[in-house]
Design an enzyme around this catalytic site. Structure first.
Site, short mmCIF file in Angstrom:
data_model
loop_
_atom_site.label_atom_id
_atom_site.label_comp_id
_atom_site.label_asym_id
_atom_site.label_seq_id
_atom_site.Cartn_x
_atom_site.Cartn_y
_atom_site.Cartn_z
N HIS A 98 15.05 -38.25 12.94
CA HIS A 98 15.86 -37.17 13.50
C HIS A 98 15.76 -37.15 15.03
O HIS A 98 14.80 -37.65 15.62
CB HIS A 98 15.39 -35.81 12.97
CG HIS A 98 14.00 -35.43 13.40
ND1 HIS A 98 12.86 -36.01 12.87
CD2 HIS A 98 13.55 -34.52 14.31
CE1 HIS A 98 11.79 -35.49 13.44
NE2 HIS A 98 12.17 -34.59 14.32
N ASP A 100 15.63 -34.08 17.72
CA ASP A 100 15.26 -32.68 17.53
C ASP A 100 16.46 -31.73 17.60
O ASP A 100 17.27 -31.80 18.53
CB ASP A 100 14.22 -32.25 18.59
CG ASP A 100 12.83 -32.78 18.26
OD1 ASP A 100 12.52 -32.97 17.07
OD2 ASP A 100 12.05 -32.99 19.21
N HIS A 258 13.20 -39.86 16.18
CA HIS A 258 11.78 -40.12 15.91
C HIS A 258 11.43 -39.73 14.48
O HIS A 258 12.20 -39.04 13.80
CB HIS A 258 10.88 -39.42 16.93
CG HIS A 258 11.14 -37.96 17.08
ND1 HIS A 258 12.19 -37.46 17.82
CD2 HIS A 258 10.50 -36.88 16.59
CE1 HIS A 258 12.17 -36.13 17.77
NE2 HIS A 258 11.15 -35.76 17.03
N ARG A 273 4.14 -29.10 21.01
CA ARG A 273 5.36 -29.67 21.58
C ARG A 273 6.10 -28.66 22.45
O ARG A 273 6.43 -27.57 21.99
CB ARG A 273 6.29 -30.10 20.44
CG ARG A 273 7.56 -30.80 20.91
CD ARG A 273 8.48 -31.12 19.76
NE ARG A 273 9.15 -29.93 19.28
CZ ARG A 273 9.82 -29.86 18.12
NH1 ARG A 273 9.89 -30.89 17.33
NH2 ARG A 273 10.42 -28.74 17.77
C1 SIN Z 1 8.64 -33.85 16.02
O1 SIN Z 1 9.28 -34.24 15.04
O2 SIN Z 1 9.21 -33.35 16.99
C2 SIN Z 1 7.13 -33.98 16.03
C3 SIN Z 1 6.69 -35.39 16.01
C4 SIN Z 1 5.24 -35.53 15.67
O3 SIN Z 1 4.61 -34.57 15.22
O4 SIN Z 1 4.71 -36.62 15.86
#
Ligand code: SIN
Length: 282
Positions: A98, A100, A258, A273
């Site tokens: 995805h 974000d 990612h 994050r």
């Molecule tokens: C995310 O999907 O934004 C988080 C990625 C992660 O936890 O490595």
């Protein structure tokens, strides 16, 4: 600052730099921003950075936003806690390719993710370069998708595990967004393949040029969408990062997707994050 490219597709590791310095050092911040546009995702190790500095660094790129489902640190709004513990076996949202929050009208510009705690092995994150994924598509597919638009929804992912009333309330608060299937990077002008796990269907596929009989629309559109979504799975477009406490990743959310690999339960994994507000795709 030294920059070491990690794969031919994307990603670079920065060394000789302390991100906390970039909060006040304009020259250093400009260098990091330029490296981000070039490599799309940057990695750093051993960053001694407080939560306040993490937030302050991310805010240099733009305003931050909270997440409707994951909670933020109460003292640092905009710092979303992605904490996975053995007590939360059903929270599995990050292990899907995805970009974000593409269910927003204006999806995030990018994010700064810090590892607070991680398993000794496993829990890596992967990124894919969706500019490269677009470039490598066969010419006839590029022609076919040039004017297509698609719906992105929070409902079927974050909403799926909720009781129906809560899910409908989530959808009412965050209605589906419609974006071009091929978007343009606002700063580099590059074309990007812009469909992912949040994409539910094309909104303008059902035209006489594509659909001879109504029946052609499905599976025709669904098959094409599935093919496009699967491009992020190609290893030649990817980089994979192994976390250690105090490691940081900074990514440009527009040209990348990612996937956080969930191969570690029952271990803990704690990430924080800072998501940076972006602009409307075109
Ligand atoms: C995310 O999907 O934004 C988080 C990625 C992660 O936890 O490595």
């Amino acid at each position: 600052m030294r920059i070491e490219q990690l794969t031919h597709a994307l990603g670079a590791e920065l060394t000789g730099v302390n991100l906390a310095d970039a909060v006040h050092d304009e020259g250093l911040f400009v260098e990091i921003r330029a490296a981000l546009l070039q490599h799309r995702v940057l990695f750093l190790r051993d960053q001694e950075i407080s939560r306040a500095e993490h937030v302050a660094f991310a805010r240099r790129f733009g305003e931050l936003e909270d997440h409707p489902v994951a909670s933020s640190d109460p003292e640092h709004p905009g710092l979303v806690r992605i904490y996975r513990t053995p007590e939360q076996p059903n929270d599995r949202y990050e292990n899907a390719w995805h970009s974000d929050a593409t269910w927003r009208e204006a999806p995030p510009f990018g994010a700064v993710l810090r590892c607070v705690d991680c398993p000794p092995v496993g829990g890596d994150t992967m990124w894919a370069n969706m500019v490269l994924a677009y470039e490598k598509l066969p010419a006839h597919v590029k022609d076919e998708i040039a004017d297509l638009r698609a719906r992105h929804s929070i409902e079927a992912t974050f909403g799926a595990n909720m009781p129906i009333e809560k899910r409908l309330a989530l959808k009412a608060q965050y209605p589906d967004a419609e974006h071009p299937v091929v978007r343009t990077h606002p700063e580099t002008g590059e074309k990007i393949l812009y469909v992912n796990v949040f994409t539910t269907h094309f909104t303008n596929f059902h035209t006489p040029e594509r659909v001879r009989y109504g029946q052609d629309a499905n599976p025709g559109g669904a098959d094409l969408l599935r093919y496009l979504v699967s491009q992020a799975f190609i290893p030649e477009y990817q980089v994979r990062w192994r976390w250690k406490p105090r490691s940081i990743a900074i990514w440009d959310n527009t040209p990348t997707q990612h996937y956080a690999v969930m191969d570690y339960p029952p271990s803990h994994r704690k990430m924080e994050r800072a998501g940076i507000i972006g602009g409307k795709p075109y």
